[in-house]
Structure formats: C-alpha cells, structure tokens
Design a protein around this motif. Structure first.
Motif, short mmCIF file in Angstrom:
data_model
loop_
_atom_site.label_atom_id
_atom_site.label_comp_id
_atom_site.label_asym_id
_atom_site.label_seq_id
_atom_site.Cartn_x
_atom_site.Cartn_y
_atom_site.Cartn_z
N PRO A 38 10.50 13.77 3.81
CA PRO A 38 11.58 14.59 4.36
C PRO A 38 11.81 15.90 3.59
O PRO A 38 12.32 16.87 4.15
CB PRO A 38 12.81 13.67 4.25
N VAL A 39 11.43 15.92 2.32
CA VAL A 39 11.59 17.15 1.53
C VAL A 39 10.45 18.13 1.80
O VAL A 39 10.68 19.33 1.93
CB VAL A 39 11.64 16.82 0.02
N LEU A 40 9.24 17.62 1.92
CA LEU A 40 8.08 18.49 2.04
C LEU A 40 7.70 18.81 3.49
O LEU A 40 6.99 19.79 3.73
CB LEU A 40 6.87 17.86 1.33
N GLN A 97 19.58 17.31 5.29
CA GLN A 97 19.81 18.14 4.11
C GLN A 97 20.38 17.33 2.95
O GLN A 97 20.08 17.60 1.78
CB GLN A 97 20.73 19.30 4.46
N GLU A 98 21.17 16.31 3.27
CA GLU A 98 21.68 15.43 2.22
C GLU A 98 20.54 14.68 1.54
O GLU A 98 20.49 14.57 0.31
CB GLU A 98 22.67 14.42 2.81
N VAL A 99 19.60 14.18 2.33
CA VAL A 99 18.43 13.52 1.76
C VAL A 99 17.65 14.48 0.87
O VAL A 99 17.23 14.14 -0.24
CB VAL A 99 17.53 12.95 2.88
N GLN A 100 17.46 15.70 1.36
CA GLN A 100 16.71 16.68 0.57
C GLN A 100 17.43 17.04 -0.72
O GLN A 100 16.82 17.10 -1.80
CB GLN A 100 16.48 17.94 1.43
N ARG A 222 14.12 12.08 14.79
CA ARG A 222 14.62 11.52 16.04
C ARG A 222 16.14 11.59 16.12
O ARG A 222 16.71 11.87 17.18
CB ARG A 222 14.15 10.07 16.20
N VAL A 223 16.84 11.33 14.99
CA VAL A 223 18.30 11.21 15.06
C VAL A 223 19.05 12.46 14.61
O VAL A 223 20.25 12.57 14.83
CB VAL A 223 18.79 10.00 14.23
N ALA A 227 16.47 18.23 11.77
CA ALA A 227 15.18 17.82 11.16
C ALA A 227 14.00 18.20 12.02
O ALA A 227 12.87 17.89 11.69
CB ALA A 227 15.19 16.30 10.95
N GLY A 228 14.23 18.92 13.11
CA GLY A 228 13.14 19.23 14.01
C GLY A 228 12.22 20.33 13.54
O GLY A 228 11.13 20.50 14.05
N SER A 229 12.64 21.08 12.52
CA SER A 229 11.86 22.22 12.05
C SER A 229 10.92 21.80 10.94
O SER A 229 11.34 21.33 9.90
CB SER A 229 12.80 23.32 11.53
N ALA A 230 9.63 21.93 11.18
CA ALA A 230 8.63 21.56 10.19
C ALA A 230 8.30 22.74 9.29
O ALA A 230 8.44 23.89 9.66
CB ALA A 230 7.36 21.05 10.87
#
Length: 235
Positions: A38-40, A97-100, A222-223, A227-230
């Motif tokens: 999720p960070v990278l 963003q919290e996970v990152q 998905r949720v 998070a859709g932007s790679a």
C-alpha cells in the motif's frame, strides 16, 4: 475502553520478549513488509513530498543483515525522508493514507533503534501492523462494494485454529496474526550462523508477507476511492 485481546496479549508480547535484538529486528522488518504494497503501489498525496524511490530503497535495504553499514545507510535515508513536508504539517488521513502514514512512522521508529532494537520498539512496530490490518477489516465489513474474495475469506475462517481464532478477528487481522506467529517460528528456528533474509526460510517468509501485502492492496483499492491512484512503478 477495554483493550481488545490482540492489542495487548501477554503471549504475543512474550514472544517478542524472548528474542534477542537481532531477532526483534527481523520480526519488525517482516511486520513492516506486510504493509509494504500500500505504501509503494498507491500514490501518496503530492503535498506530502515523499520520494517513492527513497521509501522503496529503505524497504530493500532492510533485508540485509543488521550491521553498522546497514545502520548508516538507513539513517542517511531516514534523515532525507524526514525533510519532506509531511513532517511539518498536520494531516487528516483517510484509510489508505492512515496505513501509509503509520507504516512510514514505524519505519522511522525502526531506524531510531536499528542496532539495538528493544522490546518496546519491536512491539510498537508489530502492534501497528496488527492495528492497520484490523482497521482495514472494519472498512471491508462496512463497505457496500461486493467483495469477490468473500467466499475465500469465509472458508479461511471456517478452518481457523484456536491459536489464531481466539482473537476474534476478521480475515486480514487473523491472517496477520497467523503470519506473525509463522515469522516468529521461522526466526527462532534459524541458525544464527546463517543470514536470515538470504536463507530459504527467510526468503519464504518474505514471499508470504509480500503475498499478504498484495491482498491488502487489493482490498484497499476496492473499499477506498483514494486508493485508486497507482504510482505506476512497482515494488
């Protein structure tokens, strides 16, 4: 508010307490590895000013055996990372963003005590991974978006043993605890004369953590619309 069992379980803490500092380092690296994708793989806000290649290099460097040279390399990268605007402003992050943010914070905590990782620092990092994976489960449960992996997740739960099932967690939280226990077993069984991350057992655990991290990435995309932007690169 009472703590959930996974938040402060004596048996989980005891496992970390039983390790020497080098084994605690390996435990922390594997915990962070489970949050790596999720960070990278998901673009962080541009205003954070986080150089993706720098974070990627930190993750890659961490799989070397701990040494003064490794510590110097990580310290140099961490010092550069902390000059980013992220660390001079307040943010109101969403799920991804919290996970990152928590992953970056845990990377910096590891950097602070890299060559003498104490129990508190190792437990802090492992706890953050538990917290983020449990947090994701809450979003998955509340999401109105169909979960294509729901049947697989239900089968996993139906076969879950008491050692992990006792925590009463959903899929990602349970899988993380399961991997935490597997990593501990692999670390304590490894010969101290062999480099852990270059050993067959170490490589297998890195691969398992990477596979899990990819599952997290898929669920986040998905949720969480953010998070859709790679990044367009890859870890």
């Amino acid at each position: 508010m009472s703590l959930e069992r996974w938040e402060k379980d004596d048996s989980l803490v005891a496992r970390i307490e039983s390790l020497d500092w080098r084994q605690r380092y390996q435990t922390a690296v594997l915990a962070l590895r489970r949050l790596r994708a999720p960070v990278l793989e998901i673009a962080m806000p541009a205003e954070w000013g986080i150089p993706l290649d720098l974070v990627s290099s930190i993750f890659a460097t961490l799989t070397a055996e701990p040494s003064n040279a490794l510590a110097d390399a990580i310290h140099t990268a961490a010092d550069e990372l902390q000059t980013a605007p992220l660390f001079s402003s307040e943010w109101d992050p969403g799920l991804t963003q919290e996970v990152q943010l928590e992953t970056i914070g845990a990377l910096l905590r590891l950097n602070d005590r890299l060559m003498d990782l104490d129990v508190d620092s190792a437990e802090y990092i492992v706890y953050k991974t538990r917290a983020m994976t449990t947090y994701l489960d809450e979003f998955v449960a509340d999401s109105l978006t169909p979960n294509p992996a729901e049947d697989t997740h239900q089968r996993y739960h139906s076969q879950l043993g008491d050692e992990v099932g006792v925590y009463g967690l959903d899929y990602f939280g349970s899988r993380n605890i399961e991997l935490e226990l597997a990593c501990h077993a692999g670390i304590v069984q490894q010969s101290p004369d062999e480099g852990f991350f270059s050993s067959a057992a170490g490589r297998e655990l890195l691969e398992l953590c990477d596979d899990y991290s990819t599952e997290l990435l898929t669920a986040l995309r998905r949720v969480d619309p953010a998070a859709g932007s790679a990044h367009g690169g890859g870890a």
